[in-house]
Design a protein around this motif. Structure first.
Motif, mmCIF file in Angstrom:
data_model
loop_
_atom_site.group_PDB
_atom_site.id
_atom_site.type_symbol
_atom_site.label_atom_id
_atom_site.label_comp_id
_atom_site.label_asym_id
_atom_site.label_seq_id
_atom_site.Cartn_x
_atom_site.Cartn_y
_atom_site.Cartn_z
ATOM 1 N N LEU A 223 0.808 -1.221 0.000
ATOM 2 C CA LEU A 223 0.000 0.000 0.000
ATOM 3 C C LEU A 223 0.843 1.274 0.000
ATOM 4 O O LEU A 223 0.373 2.347 0.366
ATOM 5 N N ARG A 224 2.107 1.170 -0.441
ATOM 6 C CA ARG A 224 2.921 2.375 -0.580
ATOM 7 C C ARG A 224 2.450 3.217 -1.755
ATOM 8 O O ARG A 224 2.588 4.435 -1.759
ATOM 9 N N PHE A 225 1.898 2.565 -2.755
ATOM 10 C CA PHE A 225 1.469 3.234 -3.973
ATOM 11 C C PHE A 225 0.069 2.785 -4.310
ATOM 12 O O PHE A 225 -0.233 1.586 -4.303
ATOM 13 N N LEU A 226 -0.810 3.750 -4.602
ATOM 14 C CA LEU A 226 -2.210 3.467 -4.909
ATOM 15 C C LEU A 226 -2.496 3.945 -6.327
ATOM 16 O O LEU A 226 -2.631 5.150 -6.564
ATOM 17 N N PRO A 227 -2.578 3.037 -7.303
ATOM 18 C CA PRO A 227 -2.872 3.462 -8.671
ATOM 19 C C PRO A 227 -4.282 4.019 -8.773
ATOM 20 O O PRO A 227 -5.156 3.741 -7.941
ATOM 21 N N GLY A 228 -4.515 4.810 -9.833
ATOM 22 C CA GLY A 228 -5.856 5.314 -10.092
ATOM 23 C C GLY A 228 -6.856 4.184 -10.229
ATOM 24 O O GLY A 228 -6.512 3.045 -10.587
ATOM 25 N N GLY A 229 -8.104 4.493 -9.954
ATOM 26 C CA GLY A 229 -9.138 3.464 -9.900
ATOM 27 C C GLY A 229 -9.316 2.692 -11.181
ATOM 28 O O GLY A 229 -9.591 1.487 -11.164
ATOM 29 N N ALA B 94 12.598 6.081 -3.334
ATOM 30 C CA ALA B 94 12.649 4.774 -4.002
ATOM 31 C C ALA B 94 11.277 4.371 -4.526
ATOM 32 O O ALA B 94 11.148 3.855 -5.647
ATOM 33 N N THR B 95 10.250 4.594 -3.724
ATOM 34 C CA THR B 95 8.888 4.289 -4.167
ATOM 35 C C THR B 95 8.499 5.160 -5.349
ATOM 36 O O THR B 95 7.860 4.694 -6.298
ATOM 37 N N THR B 96 8.882 6.414 -5.333
ATOM 38 C CA THR B 96 8.592 7.326 -6.441
ATOM 39 C C THR B 96 9.177 6.803 -7.737
ATOM 40 O O THR B 96 8.507 6.793 -8.785
ATOM 41 N N ARG B 97 10.423 6.365 -7.688
ATOM 42 C CA ARG B 97 11.080 5.877 -8.913
ATOM 43 C C ARG B 97 10.313 4.703 -9.514
ATOM 44 O O ARG B 97 10.119 4.620 -10.727
ATOM 45 N N LEU B 98 9.859 3.787 -8.666
ATOM 46 C CA LEU B 98 9.137 2.619 -9.156
ATOM 47 C C LEU B 98 7.740 3.008 -9.639
ATOM 48 O O LEU B 98 7.239 2.477 -10.641
ATOM 49 N N ALA B 99 7.105 3.942 -8.938
ATOM 50 C CA ALA B 99 5.768 4.392 -9.335
ATOM 51 C C ALA B 99 5.793 5.086 -10.697
ATOM 52 O O ALA B 99 4.855 4.947 -11.490
ATOM 53 N N SER C 40 3.063 12.630 -25.558
ATOM 54 C CA SER C 40 3.578 13.400 -24.420
ATOM 55 C C SER C 40 3.965 12.522 -23.235
ATOM 56 O O SER C 40 4.772 12.927 -22.406
ATOM 57 N N ARG C 41 3.337 11.359 -23.124
ATOM 58 C CA ARG C 41 3.569 10.414 -22.028
ATOM 59 C C ARG C 41 3.412 11.101 -20.662
ATOM 60 O O ARG C 41 4.160 10.840 -19.723
ATOM 61 N N ARG C 42 2.388 11.962 -20.558
ATOM 62 C CA ARG C 42 2.062 12.615 -19.281
ATOM 63 C C ARG C 42 1.669 11.563 -18.244
ATOM 64 O O ARG C 42 0.877 10.674 -18.526
ATOM 65 N N ILE C 43 2.168 11.731 -17.038
ATOM 66 C CA ILE C 43 1.663 10.979 -15.902
ATOM 67 C C ILE C 43 1.362 11.964 -14.773
ATOM 68 O O ILE C 43 1.833 13.105 -14.790
ATOM 69 N N GLY C 44 0.586 11.522 -13.808
ATOM 70 C CA GLY C 44 0.211 12.378 -12.693
ATOM 71 C C GLY C 44 0.407 11.664 -11.378
ATOM 72 O O GLY C 44 -0.527 11.081 -10.821
ATOM 73 N N LEU C 45 1.637 11.685 -10.874
ATOM 74 C CA LEU C 45 1.954 11.045 -9.600
ATOM 75 C C LEU C 45 1.718 12.045 -8.477
ATOM 76 O O LEU C 45 2.262 13.151 -8.501
ATOM 77 N N GLY C 46 0.915 11.653 -7.507
ATOM 78 C CA GLY C 46 0.605 12.545 -6.400
ATOM 79 C C GLY C 46 0.787 11.868 -5.063
ATOM 80 O O GLY C 46 1.482 10.861 -4.940
ATOM 81 N N VAL C 47 0.157 12.442 -4.053
ATOM 82 C CA VAL C 47 0.270 11.926 -2.690
ATOM 83 C C VAL C 47 -1.119 11.833 -2.079
ATOM 84 O O VAL C 47 -2.056 12.512 -2.496
ATOM 85 N N THR C 48 -1.229 10.999 -1.063
ATOM 86 C CA THR C 48 -2.413 10.978 -0.230
ATOM 87 C C THR C 48 -1.988 10.694 1.197
ATOM 88 O O THR C 48 -0.889 10.193 1.435
ATOM 89 N N ALA D 172 12.743 13.174 -7.413
ATOM 90 C CA ALA D 172 12.961 11.737 -7.668
ATOM 91 C C ALA D 172 12.237 11.309 -8.936
ATOM 92 O O ALA D 172 12.748 10.491 -9.718
ATOM 93 N N ALA D 173 11.030 11.848 -9.166
ATOM 94 C CA ALA D 173 10.261 11.489 -10.357
ATOM 95 C C ALA D 173 10.964 11.953 -11.628
ATOM 96 O O ALA D 173 11.041 11.214 -12.620
ATOM 97 N N TYR D 174 11.474 13.185 -11.627
ATOM 98 C CA TYR D 174 12.175 13.684 -12.813
ATOM 99 C C TYR D 174 13.456 12.886 -13.075
ATOM 100 O O TYR D 174 13.774 12.577 -14.235
ATOM 101 N N ARG D 175 14.166 12.535 -12.023
ATOM 102 C CA ARG D 175 15.382 11.732 -12.220
ATOM 103 C C ARG D 175 15.034 10.340 -12.755
ATOM 104 O O ARG D 175 15.736 9.806 -13.626
ATOM 105 N N ALA D 176 13.936 9.766 -12.257
ATOM 106 C CA ALA D 176 13.520 8.453 -12.752
ATOM 107 C C ALA D 176 13.117 8.536 -14.221
ATOM 108 O O ALA D 176 13.398 7.623 -15.011
#
Length: 608
Positions: free
Chosen positions: A63-69, A337-342, A367-375, A407-411
């Motif tokens: 449960l470190r990462f929760l993908p969109g529904g 680390a979780t960000t890189r994998l997400a 464009s390969r846009r993604i939207g990684l956020g937090v909760t 971390a996301a930009y580096r990944a």
């Protein structure tokens, strides 16, 4: 840094309901099977699928990462569905054929699981004479009702509420009708509505100047409400046009009166929201090649025509060591680390998903846009002993989002080196965009050297049901709404079922202190001043390349002038948009507090 082991997944009735009604496929015996299905599906696009299936499964199981529904519901199934939560649709051509073609595209997209956003500014104002047929235009709001009926029909049963966003320019001649469109209960219930507010309009409000309401002259072949077909013109950027066009001034209004009209509607009826559209385009990483005039239904992803939302959120509560103690701390290395994998996971969604329309596939893959956020941010602040409105809380939140974004930009740079940059990438132009210019030197050097896999990487969504799945962690960056509350959700048969909920951090604290007095850090949303909400959003926005979905809950008793000042302050703070919620007779209350006299009831306002 050790964190507490994961409690049993689906340990609350609503988490079990959410999984069973929205994300379970077939006879999956438990959520572990769902996670395995999703991990397998997203790993199939890799050169070494077995390696990445294992890594993705670990990411989800913890449960470190929760993908969109839509990812949870559709990945690895034979269903003809998209894995993207939402899309912004193409420009609506101002003709009967164009309008119903756009309606058809929306219906196809919604049927396959995607919410939709539309800019209705391309449609002629009510009263305008059509060039060829000689008929009188009925205006954007009349056609919005057709979309609303379509949405209700497509999604008449099931556990998901239809989600659509409608936007209209602040200088469109029908702006007052748009502002008032949802004043009656039951009107346009499947739409969220937002007004596209420009910097020029805000300047006119400040100067107490007149404001022209205009429309492209080429489409205004005859009279409007009896007025002459000729008159004053000016050049404006306009929805659906790549360059400024000559627009006819239909009439003028006082900017302050129009602004007050908008504020009064939002005060009384909770809509429309406000999008500061010039700021959205100024900070768009692809602002040199696209003009954005709409967002997804919750507003966290401003998108060009046919753009898609590829969403997922990092569950911050999984990174706190020694919560509720003086030793409490956040595992920043684990977060990175979780960000890189997400990032890799969400990038794979683009290749694994089907698309309702070819234009959507072209835009997403280009464009390969993604939207990684937090909760879970508010829960984490409580676990760390911080009050939501304190400077220390904002400092911690900003540091968290900075860690994730960098971390996301580096990944994404690493992925570009491994798999190639996104096809629309042009190094010099990308590096010259304002958000990218503000990145650390090593990231900019990496982009110049290797390119980048994704044009956009971060967005903060409201996280609705996936937060419930994770044990009712606080949603997105919102404060804890209530420590205990009732929530009404849709069942698979379209009925509503009510659940008593406890906030995740509150439940954990009570488990440790069953008879203790809670600290004042357990602050609830309505106890916070609007400035605290705005300050938190403003703290995180510099580290979010898309946008932030954030609702400022205010009491019904708030004076109107204080309420209107919230939006002015949002503009001053550099936010891309602002949404408030004040209980009112049309929409009621979003959620209800729990006490001995209150039945479990509420309104499910989120699509996923």
């Amino acid at each position: 840094m050790p964190v507490e082991p994961l409690v049993e997944p689906l340990d609350t009735p609503i988490a079990r309901h959410v999984w069973a009604s929205r994300y379970r496929y077939g006879d999956e015996p438990g959520i572990e099977a769902t996670w395995q299905r999703v991990a397998h599906a997203l790993a199939t696009v890799e050169a070494e699928p077995a390696v990445w299936e294992r890594r993705f499964a670990e990411l989800l199981t913890d449960l470190r990462f929760l993908p969109g529904g839509r990812i949870l519901a559709g990945a690895g199934t034979p269903r003809q569905v998209t894995l993207f939560n939402c899309f912004v649709m193409g420009a609506i051509e101002d003709s009967m054929d164009g309008i119903f073609e756009a309606l058809k595209e929306g219906a196809i997209t919604m049927q396959q699981g995607g919410g939709v956003g539309y800019d209705f500014s391309t449609l002629r104002p009510a009263g305008a004479v059509a060039h060829h047929a000689g008929t009188i235009a009925s205006g954007p709001v009349s056609f919005m009702r057709i979309w609303d009926s379509m949405c209700a029909t497509i999604l008449s049963t099931g556990a998901r509420r239809g989600a659509m966003m409608a936007t209209l320019r602040i200088d469109h001649p029908d702006i007052e009708a748009f502002i008032d469109a949802k004043h009656r209960s039951g009107e346009l219930t499947h739409f969220n509505c937002s007004v596209l507010v420009t910097d020029a309009f805000m300047a006119a409000v400040h100067a107490d100047a007149d404001w022209p309401l205009v429309f492209p002259a080429s489409a205004m072949g005859g009279a409007v409400d009896g007025a002459s077909g000729e008159g004053e013109t000016l050049r404006r950027d306009w929805s659906g046009h790549e360059a400024p066009v000559v627009c006819r001034v239909v009439r003028r209004v006082r900017a302050r009166e129009l602004w007050e009209h908008l504020m009064r509607a939002t005060y009384d009826h909770a809509e429309p929201g406000v999008l500061f559209v010039d700021r959205i385009n100024q900070w768009n990483n692809l602002g040199d090649r696209e003009r954005i005039t709409a967002t997804n239904p919750c507003g966290e992803i401003p998108l060009p025509p046919y753009g898609a939302c590829d969403l997922g959120s990092i569950n911050l509560t999984r990174f706190v060591a020694d919560p509720f103690t003086p030793r409490a701390s956040l595992d920043r290395d684990g977060l990175a680390a979780t960000t890189r994998l997400a990032v890799r996971f969400l990038d794979n969604v683009i290749d694994a998903s089907s698309y309702p329309l070819p234009a959507q596939a072209e835009q997403a893959r280009g464009s390969r846009r993604i939207g990684l956020g937090v909760t879970g941010l508010a829960d984490v602040l409580v676990m760390l002993g911080l009050h939501y409105e304190s400077p220390e809380a904002r400092e911690q939140a900003g540091a968290v989002m900075q860690t994730i974004t960098h971390a996301a930009y580096r990944a994404s740079i690493d992925l570009a080196r491994e798999k190639r940059p996104f096809p629309f990438f042009e190094a010099a132009r990308f590096l010259d965009r304002p958000f990218v210019r503000a990145l650390p030197g090593d990231i900019r050097a990496g982009i110049a050297r290797d390119g980048i896999r994704n044009s956009h990487l971060t967005a903060i969504a409201p996280t609705g049901t996936i937060s419930l799945l994770a044990g009712n962690v606080s949603s997105g960056i919102e404060p804890i709404f209530r420590r205990e509350l009732c929530r009404s959700v849709l069942t698979g048969g379209g009925e509503r079922e009510s659940f008593r909920l406890e906030d995740h951090a509150w439940r954990r604290w009570r488990g440790r202190h069953p008879h203790g007095t809670p600290p004042d850090t357990f602050v609830e949303a309505e106890a916070l001043l609007p400035e605290a909400h705005l300050a938190m959003q403003a703290t995180l926005q510099p580290f979010v390349d898309s946008a932030i979905s954030k609702t400022i809950n205010v009491p019904e008793s708030m004076p109107f002038n204080d309420f209107a000042a919230i939006y002015q302050r949002a503009f001053e703070l550099g936010l891309k948009g602002c949404t408030t919620y004040r209980p009112n007779p049309v929409t009621g209350a979003v959620l209800e507090g729990v006490d001995t006299a209150t039945p479990c009831c509420g309104i499910d306002r989120e699509s996923d």
